[in-house]
Design a protein around this motif. Structure first.
Motif, short mmCIF file in Angstrom:
data_model
loop_
_atom_site.label_atom_id
_atom_site.label_comp_id
_atom_site.label_asym_id
_atom_site.label_seq_id
_atom_site.Cartn_x
_atom_site.Cartn_y
_atom_site.Cartn_z
N LYS A 82 0.83 -1.20 0.00
CA LYS A 82 0.00 0.00 0.00
C LYS A 82 0.87 1.26 0.00
CE LYS A 82 -4.22 -1.96 2.03
NZ LYS A 82 -4.98 -2.12 0.77
N VAL A 102 -7.73 6.52 9.46
CA VAL A 102 -7.61 5.17 8.90
C VAL A 102 -6.17 4.69 9.05
CG1 VAL A 102 -8.01 3.75 6.84
CG2 VAL A 102 -9.38 5.82 7.20
N LYS A 136 -3.54 1.58 8.06
CA LYS A 136 -3.41 0.47 7.11
C LYS A 136 -2.04 -0.20 7.23
CE LYS A 136 -6.45 2.49 3.59
NZ LYS A 136 -6.70 2.74 2.18
N VAL A 149 -6.94 -3.09 7.30
CA VAL A 149 -7.34 -1.69 7.39
C VAL A 149 -8.24 -1.51 8.61
CG1 VAL A 149 -8.66 0.16 6.26
CG2 VAL A 149 -7.15 -1.31 4.90
N ILE A 182 -10.38 1.37 10.86
CA ILE A 182 -10.88 2.75 10.96
C ILE A 182 -11.06 3.07 12.44
CG2 ILE A 182 -12.80 4.29 10.37
CD1 ILE A 182 -12.99 2.62 7.72
N GLU A 210 -3.88 7.50 7.50
CA GLU A 210 -4.49 8.14 6.33
C GLU A 210 -5.77 8.88 6.73
OE1 GLU A 210 -4.51 5.79 2.61
OE2 GLU A 210 -6.68 5.82 2.81
N GLU A 211 -5.97 9.98 6.06
CA GLU A 211 -7.18 10.78 6.22
C GLU A 211 -8.42 9.95 5.87
OE1 GLU A 211 -8.91 14.49 3.46
OE2 GLU A 211 -7.22 13.26 2.82
N PHE A 212 -9.47 10.05 6.69
CA PHE A 212 -10.73 9.36 6.42
C PHE A 212 -11.50 10.13 5.36
CE2 PHE A 212 -15.27 8.66 7.18
CZ PHE A 212 -15.34 7.28 7.21
N LEU A 213 -11.90 9.44 4.29
CA LEU A 213 -12.66 10.11 3.23
C LEU A 213 -14.13 9.75 3.36
CD1 LEU A 213 -10.39 9.33 0.12
CD2 LEU A 213 -10.49 11.46 1.44
N GLU A 247 -18.54 4.55 -1.96
CA GLU A 247 -17.49 3.71 -2.52
C GLU A 247 -17.93 3.10 -3.84
OE1 GLU A 247 -16.06 1.51 1.22
OE2 GLU A 247 -14.69 0.92 -0.38
N LYS A 266 -20.71 -4.98 0.72
CA LYS A 266 -19.62 -5.50 1.57
C LYS A 266 -20.11 -5.99 2.93
CE LYS A 266 -15.43 -3.42 -0.16
NZ LYS A 266 -15.76 -2.35 -1.12
N MET A 304 -13.36 6.23 -3.80
CA MET A 304 -14.33 6.88 -2.93
C MET A 304 -14.80 8.11 -3.71
SD MET A 304 -15.86 6.62 -0.01
CE MET A 304 -14.98 5.95 1.38
N LEU A 338 -8.89 4.84 -3.30
CA LEU A 338 -8.62 4.24 -1.99
C LEU A 338 -7.48 3.24 -2.10
CD1 LEU A 338 -12.15 3.41 -0.54
CD2 LEU A 338 -10.62 5.27 0.13
N1 LIG Z 1 -9.16 6.77 3.47
C1 LIG Z 1 -10.27 6.08 3.70
N2 LIG Z 1 -11.41 6.71 4.06
C2 LIG Z 1 -12.54 6.03 4.33
N3 LIG Z 1 -12.65 4.69 4.26
C3 LIG Z 1 -11.54 3.99 3.90
C4 LIG Z 1 -10.31 4.64 3.59
N4 LIG Z 1 -9.42 3.70 3.25
C5 LIG Z 1 -10.06 2.51 3.33
N5 LIG Z 1 -11.33 2.67 3.72
C6 LIG Z 1 -12.35 1.61 3.92
O1 LIG Z 1 -11.68 0.40 4.24
C7 LIG Z 1 -11.92 -0.59 3.22
C8 LIG Z 1 -10.67 -1.41 2.98
O2 LIG Z 1 -9.63 -0.56 2.58
P1 LIG Z 1 -8.78 -0.84 1.28
O3 LIG Z 1 -7.82 0.28 1.12
O4 LIG Z 1 -9.70 -1.14 0.16
O5 LIG Z 1 -7.92 -2.12 1.69
P2 LIG Z 1 -8.14 -3.70 1.57
O6 LIG Z 1 -9.19 -3.95 0.53
O7 LIG Z 1 -6.79 -4.18 1.20
O8 LIG Z 1 -8.55 -4.13 2.94
C9 LIG Z 1 -12.38 0.20 2.01
O9 LIG Z 1 -13.19 -0.57 1.18
C10 LIG Z 1 -13.12 1.36 2.67
O10 LIG Z 1 -14.43 0.95 3.05
#
Ligand SMILES: Nc1ncnc2c1ncn2[C@@H]1O[C@H](COP(=O)(O)OP(=O)(O)O)[C@@H](O)[C@H]1O
Ligand SMILES: [Mg+2]
Length: 417
Positions: free
Chosen positions: A103, A141, A143, A153, A155, A185-188, A192, A214, A273, A282
């Motif tokens: 990542k 967030v 990761k 990941v 939150i 990471e900043e929460f967006l 999705e 999901k 996103m 993302l």
């Molecule tokens: N910056 C972000 N802001 C808000 N939600 C996030 C963010 N990054 C990830 N997420 C949430 O977490 C989930 C998993 O993150 P992702 O980056 O897709 O990693 P992975 O699929 O490898 O677990 C995303 O589908 C989303 O719902």
């Protein structure tokens, strides 16, 4: 020609199903496959991470084309290895697979090439990471850098939760070396969406859109899963959004491939996103999505083997992808308890009683003496095409009750927008 498909999920059953429709194909092998692939392919008892065994199998059986389902072997360089041995294989090479395998690599790629994404920092030291939390608002967030089976990941709503997540990854090392480097990471906020694309000779050619579900419970409640339902096309996508994604994201990724010397050939799956300002990336995946594949392949009119071959040769064009103007829905029946603990080995009954226009893809099943048993959290994907979403969805829900196994569960609201 003889084709080898690597993997064992619904995605791989769907790919085998689509490959079997090609007039050019005489035999399909699936390693290791499942109870569904066994009907159309010969299952081979080799796991996707056993690259040397797969290579030997392909050489000994004169496989003409290998198609890789999951990310792990791509990240481990299966494509390089097969090509070095003169074999044709569909998938990205080891360098390109870093876009999913790390990542941090993906974030640096996005930053360098001006691709809109969440603001972030990376850390290899726990104390510095804890200090770093101070630079972000909540939720935040966190990761893990490497592959974590979709669990890396977290939150976090508060600083305490943030510290806990960092300890989880960096001190307790629950994800092993995948958590040695972490991202804060900043929460967006937004909606999705994901976009699957073929990439041929560095040119990105998007597939039709899809929307996946999901969470395990109706109304998007409860814990996240690998995906328990999906439909295509996704009404969120319109000309405006597509144009924006093309200009602000796809063309910049293409430039990035060139500048970084990535010889990208295969699938690029972009996790987006759609924020109120603009779509932001993302994450990247370098393989087909599951369950997206289950709703895209039934809509694809073109011969998938032609598409794989043209992609490998760097000759795929947008016109090579011809899509049916129909809707496709899939509902995943899961084992009771999934995505937590669940039982395996429950007999599945009723699979022979379904209407002809139901397409059944197996996710986690096993066949024994002519009977089918559950063998995973996601078990079967009940899929249908329709002229409208309603029609496809109603057909699925009219049929799903004919199927039964102990603990069977499915969402009742797939296809509701
Ligand atoms: N910056 C972000 N802001 C808000 N939600 C996030 C963010 N990054 C990830 N997420 C949430 O977490 C989930 C998993 O993150 P992702 O980056 O897709 O990693 P992975 O699929 O490898 O677990 C995303 O589908 C989303 O719902
Ligand atoms: Mg993801």
């Amino acid at each position: 020609m003889k084709v080898l498909v690597i993997g064992s999920g619904g995605r791989e059953h769907t790919l085998c199903w689509k490959i079997a429709q090609s007039k050019r194909v005489s035999k399909i092998f699936c390693a290791p496959g499942n109870g569904g692939t066994e009907e159309i392919a010969e299952n081979i008892d080799i796991n996707p991470n056993e690259i040397d065994k797969l290579l030997n199998f392909a050489l000994e059986n004169s496989i003409d084309l290998t198609v890789v389902g999951p990310e792990d072997p791509l990240v481990d360089g299966i494509v390089n290895k097969f090509k070095e041995n003169g074999l044709r294989i569909f998938g990205v090479d080891k360098n390109s697979a870093q876009l999913e395998g790390s990542k941090v690599f993906a974030k640096q790629f996005m930053e360098k090439h001006g691709i809109p994404t969440a603001k972030y920092r990376t850390y290899i030291n726990l104390d510095e990471a804890i200090n770093g939390l101070g630079e972000f608002d909540y939720p935040v967030v966190i990761k893990a850098d490497g592959l974590c089976l979709g669990k890396g990941v977290i939150i976090c709503q508060t600083k305490e939760e943030g510290i806990e997540a960092l300890n989880h990854m960096m001190t307790e090392k629950v994800f092993g070396t995948a958590g040695d480097t972490i991202i804060i990471e900043e929460f967006l906020e937004g909606i999705e969406a994901s976009l699957l694309c073929f990439v041929s000779n560095g040119e990105i050619i998007p597939m039709e859109s899809a929307k996946d579900y999901k969470q395990i419970f109706d109304g998007d409640e409860g814990p996240n899963t690998g995906g328990v339902g999906c439909f295509s096309p996704n009404p969120l996508f319109n000309e405006n959004l597509e144009k924006n994604i093309q200009e602000e994201i796809l063309s910049k990724i293409e430039t990035g491939f060139k500048d970084e010397g990535l010889d990208y050939n295969g699938i690029l799956f972009i996790g987006l996103m759609i924020t109120k300002d603009m779509p932001k990336v993302l994450e990247f995946n370098v393989r087909f999505g599951d369950p997206e594949t289950e709703v895209l392949m039934p809509r694809l009119k073109s011969d998938i083997v032609e598409i794989f071959e043209k992609t490998i040769d760097g000759k795929l064009k947008k016109e090579d992808l011809v899509w049916a103007d129909r809707k496709c829905v899939t509902v995943v029946a899961t084992s009771g308890g999934y995505p937590g603990k669940y039982e395996k080995g429950e007999e599945i009954v009723g699979l022979d009683n379904l209407d002809d226009d139901i397409i059944l893809f197996h996710n986690g099943t096993k066949r024994l003496d002519g009977r089918v048993y559950t063998n995973g959290g996601r078990v079967i994907s009940i899929t249908s095409l329709g002229d409208t979403l309603e029609e496809a969805k109603d057909r699925i829900y009219d049929n799903i009750d004919k199927i039964d196994f102990d603990g069977m569960y499915f969402r009742k609201d797939i296809g509701r927008i």
